[in-house]
Design a protein around this motif. Structure first.
Motif, PDB file in Angstrom:
ATOM      1  N   GLY A 102       0.501 -22.171   3.805  1.00 15.06           N
ATOM      2  CA  GLY A 102      -0.107 -23.195   2.970  1.00 15.06           C
ATOM      3  C   GLY A 102       0.489 -23.187   1.584  1.00 15.06           C
ATOM      4  O   GLY A 102       1.716 -23.136   1.398  1.00 15.06           O
ATOM      5  N   LEU A 103      -0.371 -23.225   0.559  1.00 15.36           N
ATOM      6  CA  LEU A 103       0.059 -23.234  -0.835  1.00 15.36           C
ATOM      7  C   LEU A 103      -0.599 -22.084  -1.600  1.00 15.36           C
ATOM      8  O   LEU A 103      -1.682 -21.626  -1.228  1.00 15.36           O
ATOM      9  CB  LEU A 103      -0.335 -24.560  -1.509  1.00 15.36           C
ATOM     10  N   PRO A 104       0.037 -21.634  -2.685  1.00 18.31           N
ATOM     11  CA  PRO A 104      -0.637 -20.659  -3.554  1.00 18.31           C
ATOM     12  C   PRO A 104      -1.935 -21.258  -4.091  1.00 18.31           C
ATOM     13  O   PRO A 104      -2.007 -22.445  -4.407  1.00 18.31           O
ATOM     14  CB  PRO A 104       0.370 -20.430  -4.686  1.00 18.31           C
ATOM     15  N   LEU A 105      -2.958 -20.424  -4.202  1.00 13.74           N
ATOM     16  CA  LEU A 105      -4.259 -20.859  -4.696  1.00 13.74           C
ATOM     17  C   LEU A 105      -4.407 -20.452  -6.159  1.00 13.74           C
ATOM     18  O   LEU A 105      -4.303 -19.277  -6.500  1.00 13.74           O
ATOM     19  CB  LEU A 105      -5.371 -20.225  -3.865  1.00 13.74           C
ATOM     20  N   VAL A 106      -4.638 -21.441  -7.006  1.00 14.18           N
ATOM     21  CA  VAL A 106      -4.895 -21.195  -8.425  1.00 14.18           C
ATOM     22  C   VAL A 106      -6.346 -21.579  -8.682  1.00 14.18           C
ATOM     23  O   VAL A 106      -6.709 -22.747  -8.590  1.00 14.18           O
ATOM     24  CB  VAL A 106      -3.944 -22.015  -9.323  1.00 14.18           C
ATOM     25  N   GLN A 107      -7.171 -20.579  -8.984  1.00 12.42           N
ATOM     26  CA  GLN A 107      -8.597 -20.887  -9.105  1.00 12.42           C
ATOM     27  C   GLN A 107      -9.252 -20.312 -10.359  1.00 12.42           C
ATOM     28  O   GLN A 107     -10.464 -20.420 -10.530  1.00 12.42           O
ATOM     29  CB  GLN A 107      -9.347 -20.408  -7.867  1.00 12.42           C
ATOM     30  N   GLY A 108      -8.472 -19.731 -11.248  1.00 10.49           N
ATOM     31  CA  GLY A 108      -9.063 -19.216 -12.474  1.00 10.49           C
ATOM     32  C   GLY A 108      -8.080 -18.459 -13.329  1.00 10.49           C
ATOM     33  O   GLY A 108      -6.864 -18.456 -13.072  1.00 10.49           O
ATOM     34  N   ASN A 109      -8.614 -17.785 -14.355  1.00 14.16           N
ATOM     35  CA  ASN A 109      -7.770 -17.074 -15.311  1.00 14.16           C
ATOM     36  C   ASN A 109      -6.958 -15.949 -14.679  1.00 14.16           C
ATOM     37  O   ASN A 109      -5.898 -15.588 -15.189  1.00 14.16           O
ATOM     38  CB  ASN A 109      -8.643 -16.504 -16.435  1.00 14.16           C
ATOM     39  N   ALA A 110      -7.451 -15.398 -13.587  1.00 15.28           N
ATOM     40  CA  ALA A 110      -6.717 -14.319 -12.921  1.00 15.28           C
ATOM     41  C   ALA A 110      -5.388 -14.804 -12.349  1.00 15.28           C
ATOM     42  O   ALA A 110      -4.509 -13.992 -12.062  1.00 15.28           O
ATOM     43  CB  ALA A 110      -7.571 -13.712 -11.812  1.00 15.28           C
ATOM     44  N   ASP A 111      -5.255 -16.117 -12.185  1.00 19.89           N
ATOM     45  CA  ASP A 111      -4.025 -16.692 -11.630  1.00 19.89           C
ATOM     46  C   ASP A 111      -3.111 -17.241 -12.722  1.00 19.89           C
ATOM     47  O   ASP A 111      -2.174 -17.989 -12.443  1.00 19.89           O
ATOM     48  CB  ASP A 111      -4.372 -17.809 -10.639  1.00 19.89           C
ATOM     49  N   ILE A 112      -3.389 -16.857 -13.964  1.00 18.74           N
ATOM     50  CA  ILE A 112      -2.592 -17.286 -15.114  1.00 18.74           C
ATOM     51  C   ILE A 112      -2.109 -16.055 -15.863  1.00 18.74           C
ATOM     52  O   ILE A 112      -2.881 -15.132 -16.120  1.00 18.74           O
ATOM     53  CB  ILE A 112      -3.427 -18.186 -16.058  1.00 18.74           C
ATOM     54  N   GLU A 113      -0.826 -16.052 -16.204  1.00 12.34           N
ATOM     55  CA  GLU A 113      -0.250 -14.940 -16.950  1.00 12.34           C
ATOM     56  C   GLU A 113       0.854 -15.479 -17.845  1.00 12.34           C
ATOM     57  O   GLU A 113       1.767 -16.152 -17.381  1.00 12.34           O
ATOM     58  CB  GLU A 113       0.317 -13.901 -15.979  1.00 12.34           C
ATOM     59  N   ASN A 114       0.744 -15.185 -19.134  1.00 10.01           N
ATOM     60  CA  ASN A 114       1.741 -15.656 -20.105  1.00 10.01           C
ATOM     61  C   ASN A 114       1.960 -17.163 -20.024  1.00 10.01           C
ATOM     62  O   ASN A 114       3.079 -17.652 -20.046  1.00 10.01           O
ATOM     63  CB  ASN A 114       3.073 -14.911 -19.926  1.00 10.01           C
ATOM     64  N   ARG A 115       0.848 -17.878 -19.896  1.00 13.04           N
ATOM     65  CA  ARG A 115       0.832 -19.352 -19.838  1.00 13.04           C
ATOM     66  C   ARG A 115       1.614 -19.909 -18.645  1.00 13.04           C
ATOM     67  O   ARG A 115       2.146 -21.013 -18.698  1.00 13.04           O
ATOM     68  CB  ARG A 115       1.354 -19.961 -21.148  1.00 13.04           C
ATOM     69  N   ARG A 116       1.647 -19.151 -17.577  1.00 13.69           N
ATOM     70  CA  ARG A 116       2.254 -19.607 -16.330  1.00 13.69           C
ATOM     71  C   ARG A 116       1.339 -19.231 -15.174  1.00 13.69           C
ATOM     72  O   ARG A 116       0.672 -18.206 -15.212  1.00 13.69           O
ATOM     73  CB  ARG A 116       3.630 -18.965 -16.112  1.00 13.69           C
ATOM     74  N   THR A 117       1.357 -20.071 -14.138  1.00  8.33           N
ATOM     75  CA  THR A 117       0.611 -19.702 -12.940  1.00  8.33           C
ATOM     76  C   THR A 117       1.344 -18.602 -12.197  1.00  8.33           C
ATOM     77  O   THR A 117       2.580 -18.541 -12.186  1.00  8.33           O
ATOM     78  CB  THR A 117       0.441 -20.919 -12.019  1.00  8.33           C
ATOM     79  N   ILE A 118       0.579 -17.696 -11.589  1.00 10.03           N
ATOM     80  CA  ILE A 118       1.150 -16.625 -10.775  1.00 10.03           C
ATOM     81  C   ILE A 118       0.516 -16.702  -9.389  1.00 10.03           C
ATOM     82  O   ILE A 118      -0.525 -17.327  -9.199  1.00 10.03           O
ATOM     83  CB  ILE A 118       0.903 -15.237 -11.395  1.00 10.03           C
ATOM     84  N   ILE A 119       1.163 -16.070  -8.422  1.00 11.59           N
ATOM     85  CA  ILE A 119       0.682 -16.118  -7.036  1.00 11.59           C
ATOM     86  C   ILE A 119      -0.054 -14.825  -6.700  1.00 11.59           C
ATOM     87  O   ILE A 119       0.500 -13.736  -6.784  1.00 11.59           O
ATOM     88  CB  ILE A 119       1.844 -16.333  -6.051  1.00 11.59           C
ATOM     89  N   ARG A 120      -1.326 -14.964  -6.341  1.00 15.47           N
ATOM     90  CA  ARG A 120      -2.105 -13.828  -5.838  1.00 15.47           C
ATOM     91  C   ARG A 120      -2.501 -14.039  -4.385  1.00 15.47           C
ATOM     92  O   ARG A 120      -2.465 -13.119  -3.582  1.00 15.47           O
ATOM     93  CB  ARG A 120      -3.366 -13.619  -6.681  1.00 15.47           C
ATOM     94  N   ASN A 121      -2.908 -15.265  -4.064  1.00 13.92           N
ATOM     95  CA  ASN A 121      -3.348 -15.601  -2.710  1.00 13.92           C
ATOM     96  C   ASN A 121      -2.838 -16.992  -2.329  1.00 13.92           C
ATOM     97  O   ASN A 121      -2.485 -17.800  -3.193  1.00 13.92           O
ATOM     98  CB  ASN A 121      -4.880 -15.597  -2.619  1.00 13.92           C
ATOM     99  N   TYR A 122      -2.832 -17.232  -1.041  1.00 17.83           N
ATOM    100  CA  TYR A 122      -2.495 -18.552  -0.495  1.00 17.83           C
ATOM    101  C   TYR A 122      -3.719 -19.109   0.222  1.00 17.83           C
ATOM    102  O   TYR A 122      -4.650 -18.385   0.565  1.00 17.83           O
ATOM    103  CB  TYR A 122      -1.336 -18.450   0.497  1.00 17.83           C
ATOM    104  N   THR A 123      -3.695 -20.417   0.446  1.00 19.48           N
ATOM    105  CA  THR A 123      -4.698 -21.062   1.288  1.00 19.48           C
ATOM    106  C   THR A 123      -4.025 -22.098   2.166  1.00 19.48           C
ATOM    107  O   THR A 123      -3.139 -22.823   1.724  1.00 19.48           O
ATOM    108  CB  THR A 123      -5.808 -21.727   0.453  1.00 19.48           C
ATOM    109  N   SER A 124      -4.440 -22.136   3.409  1.00 20.91           N
ATOM    110  CA  SER A 124      -3.897 -23.147   4.332  1.00 20.91           C
ATOM    111  C   SER A 124      -4.745 -24.422   4.322  1.00 20.91           C
ATOM    112  O   SER A 124      -4.375 -25.421   4.926  1.00 20.91           O
ATOM    113  CB  SER A 124      -3.808 -22.576   5.747  1.00 20.91           C
ATOM    114  N   GLN A 125      -5.892 -24.380   3.635  1.00 21.81           N
ATOM    115  CA  GLN A 125      -6.703 -25.595   3.451  1.00 21.81           C
ATOM    116  C   GLN A 125      -6.445 -26.107   2.030  1.00 21.81           C
ATOM    117  O   GLN A 125      -6.830 -25.483   1.052  1.00 21.81           O
ATOM    118  CB  GLN A 125      -8.198 -25.303   3.629  1.00 21.81           C
ATOM    119  N   ILE A 126      -5.782 -27.246   1.931  1.00 23.11           N
ATOM    120  CA  ILE A 126      -5.423 -27.791   0.630  1.00 23.11           C
ATOM    121  C   ILE A 126      -6.478 -28.815   0.226  1.00 23.11           C
ATOM    122  O   ILE A 126      -6.535 -29.909   0.796  1.00 23.11           O
ATOM    123  CB  ILE A 126      -4.021 -28.439   0.657  1.00 23.11           C
TER     124      ILE A 126
END
Length: 396
Positions: free
Chosen positions: A244-268
């Motif tokens: 699927g796609l990387p899941l961005v759902q909060g501050n934990a998925d942001i680092e140095n003003r860029r999105t980072i990948i922690r988890n994916y989701t197959s439901q978009i």
């Protein structure tokens, strides 16, 4: 010059044959835990003698920000046992900063508290600056982590610390190693200071460039860009296999003003596109980043879609404004109407918007280049420590 090596096996691994291995107990005059301020309560004052705690001895630096002070009366009570001398090493052996520490480089009068231990090296055996580099090395940090005890905060007691084995080259070689690593530290510190200076300059530029002028107009945020509110997918579709796609759902998925990948989701549920401006809509509300990849937007974020780079810088400038709208009994949040209706001041001229965005983007690029340089400098220092503190490379 670099010296050829003949290595021998020791209890801590391969070392040059003319190096020794000694315990901390053998190479320290004393190792004394700091004042137990919970039992032996000092008289605190607004000025007086600094009392250093774990948050003041961080990764090779003495940081006096937020340092507390005790009265001269309390100092006289503690001075004999808990004073700090030049070239002592202050080690955090309790709590969250376990293993962090710094050499004390001045003659300034001070004492230290319960979560710090003072180690006074025997200067006829170990160079204090070499000692400091060893105690700030990954080797020593690993010893601390592997030997901590305690059900709550980590703790390495004195009797355990005393057994830690330290590699010791001849004193002249210790001095040369310490000088090489200190030069690397100075390089890193100069980059850190330059970055801090550039950040202050950028803050001033933002204040000047983004403060409304007479020829600016007021717009609602929903009028100047497309806003996509996030919606979290069902948890059974989360994965870490790249489906699927990387899941961005909060501050934990942001680092140095860029999105980072922690988890994916197959439901978009809601799709974010590379280049979108991402904003946290849950505590802390308002943090801004750029989407560095296509992603699924969770309910903790929203996306602003626009080609206008001015909006990105304006939203960073407005980050702290969102606190006035935050609501929620458990944690703060903002809703879509509050976001769309937020009034922003924008130059009427697109040319002026582009000019401002270009200046601030160039500053960001300069800061990013310096951060990359700083990262490389730190990597070089780590590589030097691994080679020099094990004798794999010798300078004399």
């Amino acid at each position: 010059m670099v010296k050829e090596n003949t290595m021998r096996q020791t209890e801590i691994g391969l070392l040059p044959e003319d190096w020794e291995v000694n315990s901390l107990k053998e190479i320290c005059k004393d190792m004394i835990q700091g004042i137990n301020t919970a039992i032996d309560i000092p008289e605190y004052s607004f000025e007086g003698v600094p009392i250093l705690k774990a948050n003041n001895v961080i990764d090779g630096q003495i940081d006096l920000n937020n340092c507390e002070f005790i009265s001269e009366k309390s100092f006289r009570k503690y001075s004999t046992r808990f004073h700090i001398s030049k070239n002592d090493f202050l080690l955090s052996n309790i709590g969250a900063r376990l293993g962090s520490g710094s050499i004390y480089l001045t003659d300034a009068v001070s004492v230290y508290a319960w979560n710090v231990m003072r180690l006074s090296p025997k200067k006829d055996i170990v160079n204090p600056h070499y000692f400091s580099q060893i105690l700030n090395s990954s080797y020593f940090n690993k010893l601390m982590i592997n030997n901590q005890s305690g059900s709550g905060m980590g703790f390495v007691p004195k009797n355990v610390l005393q057994t830690f084995q330290i590699p010791l080259p001849p004193l002249p070689e210790q001095e040369v190693i310490a000088k090489a690593l200190s030069d690397a530290d100075a390089w890193i510190e100069s980059l850190e200071q330059l970055i801090a200076k550039k950040c202050l300059i950028k803050q001033g530029a933002m204040q000047e460039l983004l403060s409304p002028a007479a020829d600016w107009e007021v717009k609602r945020l929903g009028e100047v860009c497309e806003i996509i509110m996030g919606q979290s997918p069902l948890s059974q579709f989360y994965n870490n296999s790249g489906k699927g796609l990387p899941l961005v759902q909060g501050n934990a998925d942001i680092e140095n003003r860029r999105t980072i990948i922690r988890n994916y989701t197959s439901q978009i549920t809601k799709r974010g596109k590379i280049g979108d401006i991402i904003m946290s809509v849950r505590a802390p509300v308002g943090e801004i980043a750029t989407a560095t990849f296509d992603c699924c937007l969770g309910r903790g974020v929203c996306a602003f879609r626009t080609e206008n780079k001015f909006i990105y810088h304006l939203l960073i400038y407005k980050e702290t404004d969102w606190a006035q709208f935050s609501t929620g009994s458990t944690f703060d949040s903002v809703n879509s109407n509050q976001i769309k209706d937020l009034e922003v001041n924008i130059p009427k001229s697109l040319t002026e918007q582009t000019r401002i965005a270009t200046i601030l983007s160039d500053m960001d690029a300069e800061l990013e280049a310096l951060e990359v340089q700083l990262g490389k400098a730190r990597q070089v220092k780590q590589g030097m420590m691994q080679e020099l503190l094990t004798g794999r490379v010798r300078l004399i």
